[in-house]
Design a protein around this motif. Structure first.
Motif, PDB file in Angstrom:
ATOM      1  N   ASP A 112      38.664  46.219  30.475  1.00 45.23           N
ATOM      2  CA  ASP A 112      37.309  46.167  29.904  1.00 45.23           C
ATOM      3  C   ASP A 112      36.446  45.185  30.693  1.00 45.23           C
ATOM      4  OD1 ASP A 112      35.207  46.755  28.227  1.00 45.23           O
ATOM      5  OD2 ASP A 112      35.790  45.281  26.710  1.00 45.23           O
ATOM      6  N   ALA A 113      36.500  45.301  32.014  1.00 43.20           N
ATOM      7  CA  ALA A 113      35.724  44.378  32.868  1.00 43.20           C
ATOM      8  C   ALA A 113      34.229  44.667  32.805  1.00 43.20           C
ATOM      9  CB  ALA A 113      36.213  44.485  34.310  1.00 43.20           C
ATOM     10  N   ILE A 114      33.870  45.926  32.549  1.00 48.34           N
ATOM     11  CA  ILE A 114      32.449  46.291  32.539  1.00 48.34           C
ATOM     12  C   ILE A 114      31.696  45.482  31.494  1.00 48.34           C
ATOM     13  CG2 ILE A 114      30.802  48.136  32.046  1.00 48.34           C
ATOM     14  CD1 ILE A 114      32.762  50.095  33.205  1.00 48.34           C
ATOM     15  N   ASN A 115      32.297  45.323  30.333  1.00 47.39           N
ATOM     16  CA  ASN A 115      31.636  44.591  29.263  1.00 47.39           C
ATOM     17  C   ASN A 115      31.342  43.152  29.685  1.00 47.39           C
ATOM     18  OD1 ASN A 115      30.827  44.268  26.355  1.00 47.39           O
ATOM     19  ND2 ASN A 115      32.535  42.818  26.406  1.00 47.39           N
ATOM     20  N   SER A 116      32.332  42.500  30.288  1.00 42.38           N
ATOM     21  CA  SER A 116      32.144  41.110  30.710  1.00 42.38           C
ATOM     22  C   SER A 116      31.112  40.994  31.821  1.00 42.38           C
ATOM     23  CB  SER A 116      33.480  40.520  31.169  1.00 42.38           C
ATOM     24  OG  SER A 116      34.404  40.467  30.094  1.00 42.38           O
ATOM     25  N   ILE A 117      31.160  41.935  32.763  1.00 38.36           N
ATOM     26  CA  ILE A 117      30.192  41.914  33.868  1.00 38.36           C
ATOM     27  C   ILE A 117      28.780  42.127  33.331  1.00 38.36           C
ATOM     28  CG2 ILE A 117      29.427  43.134  35.941  1.00 38.36           C
ATOM     29  CD1 ILE A 117      32.398  43.719  36.513  1.00 38.36           C
ATOM     30  N   ALA A 118      28.644  43.055  32.369  1.00 39.83           N
ATOM     31  CA  ALA A 118      27.331  43.327  31.788  1.00 39.83           C
ATOM     32  C   ALA A 118      26.795  42.092  31.069  1.00 39.83           C
ATOM     33  CB  ALA A 118      27.409  44.511  30.827  1.00 39.83           C
ATOM     34  N   HIS A 119      27.658  41.448  30.293  1.00 39.25           N
ATOM     35  CA  HIS A 119      27.245  40.226  29.594  1.00 39.25           C
ATOM     36  C   HIS A 119      26.814  39.156  30.596  1.00 39.25           C
ATOM     37  CE1 HIS A 119      28.073  40.406  25.188  1.00 39.25           C
ATOM     38  NE2 HIS A 119      28.773  41.475  25.539  1.00 39.25           N
ATOM     39  N   PHE A 120      27.589  38.963  31.634  1.00 41.43           N
ATOM     40  CA  PHE A 120      27.290  37.934  32.621  1.00 41.43           C
ATOM     41  C   PHE A 120      25.936  38.193  33.282  1.00 41.43           C
ATOM     42  CE2 PHE A 120      27.470  35.825  36.706  1.00 41.43           C
ATOM     43  CZ  PHE A 120      28.065  34.608  36.409  1.00 41.43           C
ATOM     44  N   CYS A 121      25.693  39.428  33.689  1.00 40.61           N
ATOM     45  CA  CYS A 121      24.435  39.766  34.369  1.00 40.61           C
ATOM     46  C   CYS A 121      23.235  39.642  33.425  1.00 40.61           C
ATOM     47  CB  CYS A 121      24.516  41.176  34.939  1.00 40.61           C
ATOM     48  SG  CYS A 121      25.706  41.360  36.291  1.00 40.61           S
ATOM     49  N   GLU A 122      23.393  40.131  32.196  1.00 38.07           N
ATOM     50  CA  GLU A 122      22.302  40.027  31.221  1.00 38.07           C
ATOM     51  C   GLU A 122      21.875  38.573  31.019  1.00 38.07           C
ATOM     52  OE1 GLU A 122      23.108  43.842  28.210  1.00 38.07           O
ATOM     53  OE2 GLU A 122      23.900  41.842  27.730  1.00 38.07           O
ATOM     54  N   TYR A 123      22.851  37.704  30.873  1.00 33.26           N
ATOM     55  CA  TYR A 123      22.524  36.311  30.559  1.00 33.26           C
ATOM     56  C   TYR A 123      22.174  35.497  31.800  1.00 33.26           C
ATOM     57  CZ  TYR A 123      23.282  36.834  25.630  1.00 33.26           C
ATOM     58  OH  TYR A 123      23.122  37.224  24.311  1.00 33.26           O
ATOM     59  N   TRP A 175      30.845  35.186  24.502  1.00 30.39           N
ATOM     60  CA  TRP A 175      29.896  34.077  24.437  1.00 30.39           C
ATOM     61  C   TRP A 175      30.093  33.106  25.608  1.00 30.39           C
ATOM     62  CZ3 TRP A 175      31.292  28.864  23.399  1.00 30.39           C
ATOM     63  CH2 TRP A 175      30.192  27.996  23.357  1.00 30.39           C
ATOM     64  N   VAL A 176      31.352  32.849  25.965  1.00 26.20           N
ATOM     65  CA  VAL A 176      31.621  31.980  27.116  1.00 26.20           C
ATOM     66  C   VAL A 176      31.069  32.609  28.385  1.00 26.20           C
ATOM     67  CG1 VAL A 176      33.437  30.966  28.551  1.00 26.20           C
ATOM     68  CG2 VAL A 176      33.656  30.934  26.058  1.00 26.20           C
ATOM     69  N   VAL A 177      31.267  33.913  28.530  1.00 27.78           N
ATOM     70  CA  VAL A 177      30.732  34.621  29.705  1.00 27.78           C
ATOM     71  C   VAL A 177      29.207  34.559  29.706  1.00 27.78           C
ATOM     72  CG1 VAL A 177      30.526  36.891  30.808  1.00 27.78           C
ATOM     73  CG2 VAL A 177      32.729  36.131  29.909  1.00 27.78           C
ATOM     74  N   ASP A 178      28.598  34.719  28.529  1.00 23.87           N
ATOM     75  CA  ASP A 178      27.136  34.621  28.422  1.00 23.87           C
ATOM     76  C   ASP A 178      26.645  33.255  28.910  1.00 23.87           C
ATOM     77  OD1 ASP A 178      27.251  37.103  27.244  1.00 23.87           O
ATOM     78  OD2 ASP A 178      27.019  36.355  25.196  1.00 23.87           O
ATOM     79  N   THR A 179      27.312  32.206  28.466  1.00 23.88           N
ATOM     80  CA  THR A 179      26.900  30.854  28.835  1.00 23.88           C
ATOM     81  C   THR A 179      27.077  30.604  30.332  1.00 23.88           C
ATOM     82  OG1 THR A 179      27.520  30.070  26.621  1.00 23.88           O
ATOM     83  CG2 THR A 179      27.258  28.404  28.344  1.00 23.88           C
ATOM     84  N   LEU A 180      28.167  31.105  30.890  1.00 26.72           N
ATOM     85  CA  LEU A 180      28.383  30.958  32.333  1.00 26.72           C
ATOM     86  C   LEU A 180      27.312  31.714  33.126  1.00 26.72           C
ATOM     87  CD1 LEU A 180      32.279  31.334  32.540  1.00 26.72           C
ATOM     88  CD2 LEU A 180      30.929  29.239  32.794  1.00 26.72           C
ATOM     89  N   GLY A 181      26.970  32.907  32.660  1.00 26.10           N
ATOM     90  CA  GLY A 181      25.925  33.671  33.339  1.00 26.10           C
ATOM     91  C   GLY A 181      24.580  32.960  33.281  1.00 26.10           C
ATOM     92  N   ALA A 182      24.240  32.438  32.098  1.00 27.90           N
ATOM     93  CA  ALA A 182      22.973  31.710  31.964  1.00 27.90           C
ATOM     94  C   ALA A 182      22.958  30.467  32.846  1.00 27.90           C
ATOM     95  CB  ALA A 182      22.755  31.325  30.498  1.00 27.90           C
ATOM     96  N   SER A 183      24.084  29.778  32.937  1.00 23.59           N
ATOM     97  CA  SER A 183      24.168  28.582  33.782  1.00 23.59           C
ATOM     98  C   SER A 183      23.951  28.935  35.244  1.00 23.59           C
ATOM     99  CB  SER A 183      25.535  27.911  33.608  1.00 23.59           C
ATOM    100  OG  SER A 183      25.742  27.517  32.271  1.00 23.59           O
ATOM    101  N   LEU A 184      24.547  30.042  35.678  1.00 24.26           N
ATOM    102  CA  LEU A 184      24.362  30.456  37.068  1.00 24.26           C
ATOM    103  C   LEU A 184      22.915  30.836  37.338  1.00 24.26           C
ATOM    104  CD1 LEU A 184      25.517  31.165  39.856  1.00 24.26           C
ATOM    105  CD2 LEU A 184      25.930  33.480  38.990  1.00 24.26           C
ATOM    106  N   GLY A 185      22.320  31.634  36.438  1.00 16.64           N
ATOM    107  CA  GLY A 185      20.939  32.072  36.651  1.00 16.64           C
ATOM    108  C   GLY A 185      19.972  30.909  36.685  1.00 16.64           C
ATOM    109  N   ALA A 186      20.044  30.022  35.672  1.00 15.02           N
ATOM    110  CA  ALA A 186      19.150  28.861  35.631  1.00 15.02           C
ATOM    111  C   ALA A 186      19.425  27.925  36.804  1.00 15.02           C
ATOM    112  CB  ALA A 186      19.317  28.119  34.309  1.00 15.02           C
ATOM    113  N   GLY A 187      20.703  27.786  37.177  1.00 19.31           N
ATOM    114  CA  GLY A 187      21.055  26.921  38.301  1.00 19.31           C
ATOM    115  C   GLY A 187      20.498  27.436  39.618  1.00 19.31           C
ATOM    116  N   LEU A 188      20.552  28.739  39.832  1.00 21.97           N
ATOM    117  CA  LEU A 188      19.992  29.308  41.062  1.00 21.97           C
ATOM    118  C   LEU A 188      18.489  29.061  41.147  1.00 21.97           C
ATOM    119  CD1 LEU A 188      21.893  32.725  41.349  1.00 21.97           C
ATOM    120  CD2 LEU A 188      22.129  30.719  42.833  1.00 21.97           C
ATOM    121  N   LEU A 189      17.795  29.247  40.026  1.00 25.02           N
ATOM    122  CA  LEU A 189      16.353  28.984  40.031  1.00 25.02           C
ATOM    123  C   LEU A 189      16.076  27.508  40.322  1.00 25.02           C
ATOM    124  CD1 LEU A 189      13.515  30.201  39.500  1.00 25.02           C
ATOM    125  CD2 LEU A 189      13.725  29.341  37.169  1.00 25.02           C
TER     126      LEU A 189
END
Length: 207
Positions: A112-123, A175-189
């Motif tokens: 079920d990698a698609i779900n995690s990847i989708a969450h990561f990209c969304e956040y 939720w952990v994946v969401d937080t990691l994705g948000a951290s990466l996105g905000a960090g890149l900006l």
């Protein structure tokens, strides 16, 4: 004589126009108002914060509208059941089916990698949008931190929302994946804007 005559003429002109030379001189020496100082120093303060030039209200409004639109998109995607993601969303369902087939071939039918990847990209996108909107109100470093906190908090509400959606569940890992994705996105900006600010300061120092 000519100099004194010209001076008298100048005072006469000021009197005729209703101006007081002493008042004009005092006004010229008076300190600038707070508003004027803010306008003059706004760009400097903002650049020191890493945010570039002062941003107009329309920029701030559009930034928050994008946050709201993307948050609504995440809510919409979470409101769909597993079968709905596969069949009822048109273009998105087509992409989902292709990715699901690739996942099955590479990782097996139980993956079920698609779900995690989708969450990561969304956040990751949500983190970028939050940080971009918040930097209109605070220094860039603080905007980065608060953007991650806000996106992570929204991730919690997203998981609670999925408790009420058939075929979906509340998963702390998501939720952990969401937080990691948000951290990466905000960090890149944060990194990009800080780099742009450093380049601007270097260019201004060059002769």
């Amino acid at each position: 004589m000519n100099a004194n005559h010209n001076t008298d003429d100048d005072h006469g002109c000021d009197s005729a126009l209703g101006r007081n030379p002493a008042e004009d001189a005092s006004a010229a020496k008076a300190p600038a108002s707070r508003t004027e100082r803010d306008c003059a120093n706004g760009g400097t303060r903002d650049r020191a914060r890493g945010g570039g030039s002062p941003r107009p209200r329309c920029f701030t409004a559009i930034s928050w509208i994008l946050v709201a639109v993307w948050a609504a998109f995440i809510f919409f995607m979470s409101a769909n059941t597993g079968s709905g993601l596969s069949n009822d969303l048109g273009f998105f369902s087509s992409i989902y089916r292709v990715l699901d087939e690739m996942q099955t071939q590479l990782l097996g039918p139980d993956a079920d990698a698609i779900n995690s990847i989708a969450h990561f990209c969304e956040y990751a996108v949500l983190g970028v949008l939050f940080a971009n909107a918040l930097r209109s109100h605070m220094p860039l470093r603080r905007a980065f931190v608060i953007a991650v906190v806000c996106a992570s908090a929204y991730g919690i509400t997203d998981e609670i929302h999925q408790l009420f959606v058939p075929e979906r569940m509340c998963d702390p890992v998501d939720w952990v994946v969401d937080t990691l994705g948000a951290s990466l996105g905000a960090g890149l900006l944060f990194v990009v804007l800080r780099a742009r600010g450093a380049e601007g300061r270097t260019a201004r120092r060059e002769p």
